[in-house]
Design a protein around this motif. Structure first.
Motif, short mmCIF file in Angstrom:
data_model
loop_
_atom_site.label_atom_id
_atom_site.label_comp_id
_atom_site.label_asym_id
_atom_site.label_seq_id
_atom_site.Cartn_x
_atom_site.Cartn_y
_atom_site.Cartn_z
N GLU A 53 0.83 -1.21 0.00
CA GLU A 53 0.00 0.00 0.00
C GLU A 53 0.86 1.26 0.00
N LYS B 131 2.33 1.58 -3.52
CA LYS B 131 1.30 1.97 -4.48
C LYS B 131 0.93 3.44 -4.33
N LYS B 132 0.81 3.89 -3.10
CA LYS B 132 0.49 5.29 -2.83
C LYS B 132 1.57 6.21 -3.38
N TYR C 288 4.06 3.33 -7.36
CA TYR C 288 4.55 2.03 -7.82
C TYR C 288 3.40 1.16 -8.33
N VAL C 289 3.68 0.40 -9.37
CA VAL C 289 2.79 -0.69 -9.77
C VAL C 289 3.22 -1.91 -8.96
N THR C 290 2.27 -2.57 -8.32
CA THR C 290 2.59 -3.62 -7.36
C THR C 290 2.02 -4.96 -7.81
N GLY D 259 -3.13 -3.62 -1.25
CA GLY D 259 -2.16 -2.78 -1.95
C GLY D 259 -1.58 -3.34 -3.23
N ASP E 23 -1.77 -4.45 -7.13
CA ASP E 23 -2.52 -4.27 -8.37
C ASP E 23 -2.73 -5.59 -9.09
#
Length: 471
Positions: free
Chosen positions: A115, A118-119, A122-124, A145, A147
């Protein structure tokens, strides 16, 4: 004279300012990709670079040559789910929400590593074994968090290498090649291909690839080509009789294995090859220089399904295996590379643990991390600034199987307490690790002051849990 002095002072100020700016600006604007590979039940002694001499791990050894080897790194727990919970939340097992292998989902209010990334743009993606919440629950990786997810959502089903299905995000994917007793689709290979695709698709970054492999966790099964390379080389073998028919087949219990030694080596070799392929993919795409790559294991070596850690000396110099809180159950390998920033071929004896990963990433990308985090960033160690490295007052673990266990690492000292459920006042075992890394000589009676300090930590380091109780 005054003018010359002023010029010298000005030049000195410029040099100091420039050095400070270089140090402060070293990470300025940098958001490196992060690849975190988590082996499953791989022992400290299962790598060539850490002393394994019965089989080879050339790609993982190459990773160590390219980066930093941590010689005093600890897993979050001595079993799978809580170790992963610690990694994701940055909280040790006295605080993290999931403290056992009992299918408790990570709660919605948890702030996870994914999370935070991502915030911060970043693509996770997670590829492998999750184990922190079923599909659709609050612990579902897509609710924590990530994707993208591909692999095993349920850790019990991750015992099987030719499963009937895997999960692609929230879609259940039936593996037709594995129906009945067929072995057409080896799950680690399927998962690995999806992880490589994720790297390709997000090569312009930044991305976070979390790769919790199921290798070399039991059951002991590897593709035929790998098995044929090692059969007959690690005898004498003691065949393992598992579950090979009936309604429970491929629904949790392990399959039989005639050659468990060969199968274990084959599985570690598959993992090593996959690490090499990830390294090659980063090089091929020209993004290795801007990628932090980590390799570690979730806990010590196992002995399920016919595994024989004693034969391979899988726990290295340590006492205990998976489910122990002696060093062999929690002291794990950890290698980190970041070309151009982390010194190649370096080692560190900085004492660190899974709960340090989240604050390290937070400092790396300039992100705010929750106040409740137990970890300490080891970024100064990575950058060679040991003078700026903070250290832990102690590390703490608790475990609720086998009668209940607790442990503390406090500097050079290790305190271990077993059978806590039966006897909350069970005597503490005390070991001086620099002189007794094998934890063979209990010196509790010689150091009552140290015992008293650790006993205090055992009480203060945890918050009560209605689910995880010692009484």
């Amino acid at each position: 004279m005054m003018k010359k002095t002023m010029v010298c002072l000005a030049l000195l100020w410029l040099c100091l300012y420039g050095a400070a700016q270089e140090k402060e600006g070293k990470l300025d604007g940098q958001r490196p990709n992060i690849v975190y590979i988590l082996a499953d039940d791989l022992g400290y002694g299962d790598l060539g670079c850490l002393g394994q001499d019965k089989f080879a791990t050339p790609n993982i050894d190459k990773l160590a040559e390219r980066g930093m080897l941590f010689t005093q790194h600890y897993a979050g727990s001595t079993v799978c789910a809580p170790s992963r919970s610690v990694l994701m939340t940055g909280q040790h097992t006295g605080h993290t929400p999931v403290r056992g292998n009992n299918k408790v989902p990570l709660p919605a209010e948890s702030v996870t590593l994914a999370e935070i990334l991502k915030k911060n743009g970043y693509v996770t993606g997670a590829f492998g074994k999750w184990g922190l919440g079923e599909v659709g629950s609050e612990g579902d990786p897509l609710n924590q968090g990530f994707d993208r997810f591909y692999g095993y959502n349920n850790q019990s089903l991750a015992h099987n290498y030719y499963p009937y299905h895997l999960w692609d995000d929230r879609q259940k994917i039936s593996l037709e090649g594995n129906q009945g007793r067929s072995t057409g689709q080896y799950a680690p290979e399927l998962i690995h291909r999806k992880a490589l695709e994720f790297i390709e698709e997000n090569k312009d970054g930044p991305f976070f690839l979390y790769y919790p492999s199921i290798l070399p966790h039991a059951e002991l099964v590897a593709p035929t080509a790998y098995m044929n390379r090692f059969k007959g080389k690690f005898g004498p073998e003691k065949p393992y009789k598992g579950v090979d028919d009936g309604p429970r087949y491929r629904k949790g219990p392990y399959a039989s294995q005639e050659h468990p030694h060969a199968a274990f080596v084959a599985m570690v070799t598959v993992l090593d090859d996959q690490v090499g392929e990830i390294m090659a993919k980063l090089d091929e795409l020209g993004i290795a220089e801007n990628t932090v790559m980590v390799f570690t294991s979730d806990n010590g070596p196992h002995q399920e399904g016919g595994a024989d850690p004693g034969y391979f000396n899988s726990n290295g110099p340590f006492k205990g295996i998976k489910r122990d809180l002696y060093e062999g159950g929690i002291h794990v390998p950890m290698i980190l590379t970041w070309p151009g920033r982390v010194k190649a071929g370096s080692t560190t004896d900085h004492i660190s643990a899974f709960w340090d990963v989240l604050p390290t990433v937070g400092e790396l990308i300039g992100a705010t991390v929750p106040d409740e985090v137990d970890g300490i960033s080891f970024l100064p160690t990575l950058l060679g600034d040991e003078g700026a490295q903070r250290t832990h007052d102690y590390l703490y673990w608790e475990f609720f199987e086998k009668g209940g266990r607790q442990a503390v690492r406090m500097g050079e000292w290790k305190g271990v307490k077993y059978n806590v459920k039966k006897d909350p006042d069970a005597p503490l075992e005390l070991y001086h690790l620099p002189s007794d890394i094998g934890e063979n000589n209990n010196v509790a009676d010689k150091h009552p002051d140290i015992v008293e300090k650790i006993e205090g930590i055992l009480k203060e380091a945890r918050t009560p849990s209605d689910i995880y109780r010692f009484d």
